[in-house]
Design an enzyme around this catalytic site. Sequence first.
Site, PDB file in Angstrom:
ATOM      1  N   SER A  42       0.808  -1.236   0.000  1.00 30.25           N
ATOM      2  CA  SER A  42       0.000   0.000   0.000  1.00 30.25           C
ATOM      3  C   SER A  42       0.832   1.273   0.000  1.00 30.25           C
ATOM      4  O   SER A  42       0.267   2.373   0.006  1.00 30.25           O
ATOM      5  CB  SER A  42      -0.892   0.022   1.243  1.00 30.25           C
ATOM      6  OG  SER A  42      -1.881  -0.969   1.152  1.00 30.25           O
ATOM      7  N   CYS A 132     -17.322  -9.418  14.907  1.00 30.08           N
ATOM      8  CA  CYS A 132     -18.498  -8.669  14.454  1.00 30.08           C
ATOM      9  C   CYS A 132     -19.826  -9.329  14.849  1.00 30.08           C
ATOM     10  O   CYS A 132     -20.753  -8.655  15.311  1.00 30.08           O
ATOM     11  CB  CYS A 132     -18.434  -8.477  12.938  1.00 30.08           C
ATOM     12  SG  CYS A 132     -17.709  -9.856  12.040  1.00 30.08           S
ATOM     13  N   GLN A 159     -23.938 -13.979   7.188  1.00 29.72           N
ATOM     14  CA  GLN A 159     -22.879 -12.971   7.233  1.00 29.72           C
ATOM     15  C   GLN A 159     -22.429 -12.481   5.853  1.00 29.72           C
ATOM     16  O   GLN A 159     -22.243 -13.261   4.925  1.00 29.72           O
ATOM     17  CB  GLN A 159     -21.664 -13.537   7.995  1.00 29.72           C
ATOM     18  CG  GLN A 159     -22.001 -13.897   9.432  1.00 29.72           C
ATOM     19  CD  GLN A 159     -20.796 -14.277  10.281  1.00 29.72           C
ATOM     20  OE1 GLN A 159     -20.942 -15.108  11.174  1.00 29.72           O
ATOM     21  NE2 GLN A 159     -19.638 -13.683  10.042  1.00 29.72           N
ATOM     22  N   GLY A 163     -16.860  -8.923   5.718  1.00 28.99           N
ATOM     23  CA  GLY A 163     -16.125  -9.413   6.886  1.00 28.99           C
ATOM     24  C   GLY A 163     -14.771  -9.974   6.523  1.00 28.99           C
ATOM     25  O   GLY A 163     -13.826  -9.931   7.312  1.00 28.99           O
ATOM     26  N   HIS A 245     -24.509  -8.043   8.698  1.00 26.55           N
ATOM     27  CA  HIS A 245     -24.738  -9.412   9.167  1.00 26.55           C
ATOM     28  C   HIS A 245     -26.141  -9.496   9.785  1.00 26.55           C
ATOM     29  O   HIS A 245     -26.564  -8.580  10.490  1.00 26.55           O
ATOM     30  CB  HIS A 245     -23.752  -9.794  10.279  1.00 26.55           C
ATOM     31  CG  HIS A 245     -22.337  -9.992   9.831  1.00 26.55           C
ATOM     32  ND1 HIS A 245     -21.917  -9.920   8.532  1.00 26.55           N
ATOM     33  CD2 HIS A 245     -21.230 -10.299  10.560  1.00 26.55           C
ATOM     34  CE1 HIS A 245     -20.608 -10.154   8.474  1.00 26.55           C
ATOM     35  NE2 HIS A 245     -20.168 -10.380   9.691  1.00 26.55           N
TER      36      HIS A 245
END
Length: 339
Positions: A42, A132, A159, A163, A245
């Site tokens: 990155s 989560c 879900q 995620g 979710h």
Amino acid sequence: MSKSFSVAVAGATGAVGNQMIKCLEEREFPVKSLKLLASRRSIGRKISFRGELTEVEVLEESSFKGIDIALFSAGGDTSRRFAPYAAADGCVVVDNSSAWRMDPEVPLVVPEVNPHSVARYTNKGIIANPNCSTIQMVVVLGPIHKRVGIRRIVVSTYQAVSGTGKKAIDELLDQTRAMINFLEYQVRVYPHRIAFNCLPHIDAFLENGYTKEEMKMVNETRKILEDPSIGITATTVRVPIFFGHSESVNIETKEHISPEEVRMLLDKAPGVKVMDDPKNNLYPMPLQAAGKDETFVGRIRADESIQNGINLWIVADNVRKGAATNAVQIAEILARDYL
Ligand code: 25A
Ligand code: L14
């Protein structure tokens, strides 16, 4: 809050890291300076914060000198390796990975449920952000457990692919585009196609036949509700949804509570929004929960097969309340009460 803080985000270019930066901005967290960290891939990328572009730097052992708070979301291995260096430099780490959650010395915090646990950050200089699926479940079950006690939880999840991060969001898009154009699709992130399918498989399988994700829901829920006696069993399922979710949750309580009483209790619960008017087709959905910070609950009804049973349907944005928002809320408690 008159003080302001030097903040770092590790994993800044990922799905969750990106949202952490947005949450810091939206919630007007008192940021004095913001350092953006990621892997070498990155380097050179620029991300906007409060209208200014900041360049992403390589995450290194020495990245945290002079930093007050670091939000980590770069995966478990990265957290295990770098969080101790951050803590040694006097920085408090709020870590979104699974690396530190079950460490008995590390607090595992959902601000609406166990904010007092933040105090224990002094043990290791690390606070863990829960999984989560666990976060949205305990935001709703916490007040019920306090009022009547929960004996047992049976949960099945639906879900979203976000995620798993950006690469999974791209995979669902690419496969969907291929399918509707009758083209060949590629399977890279998950073991099977996720477009127009669902997979009863999130994270790795364990010896006991459950997945890691399922056991996270069991162990983390007990730790956050501070009650190892609650019986919990989970089935976690990936569905072709980008954000949000959903969970079908069945609970058995110690004392009786009616659906109407549950609705009244949850109406006053922090971070919860009751959406429960089936006659008008009103119930929570990922479609409406995406981009929001609240946890939505509906379909509240008695489980007529047992004495003290309640069924609920719980939906939240997994990248926001399930990850970034919860981490920034923890940082807000640190900033307000401890640093
Ligand atoms: O171990 P865990 O706890 O189970 O977590 C595993 C992963 O789950 C996500 C998160 O992925 C994490 O990496 N995650 C964890 N908890 C989550 C939650 N509650 C959760 N997701 C949702 N809800 P992610 O995609 O959101 O974030 C990844 C970020 O981590 C950076 N990173 C990875 N390894 C690193 C690292 N940073 C520093 N050092 C390391 N060793 C990662 O940065 C990203 O910011 P990046 O530079 O690796 O990737 C930036 C761009 O490159 C693309 N890309 C990713 N992998 C590859 C790739 N490009 C080419 N080849 C690749 N192999 C990305 O799409 C991104 O654009
Ligand atoms: O936070 O959906 O432990 O693939 C790791 C797996 C988050 C969800 C965690 C997924 C999870 C993620």
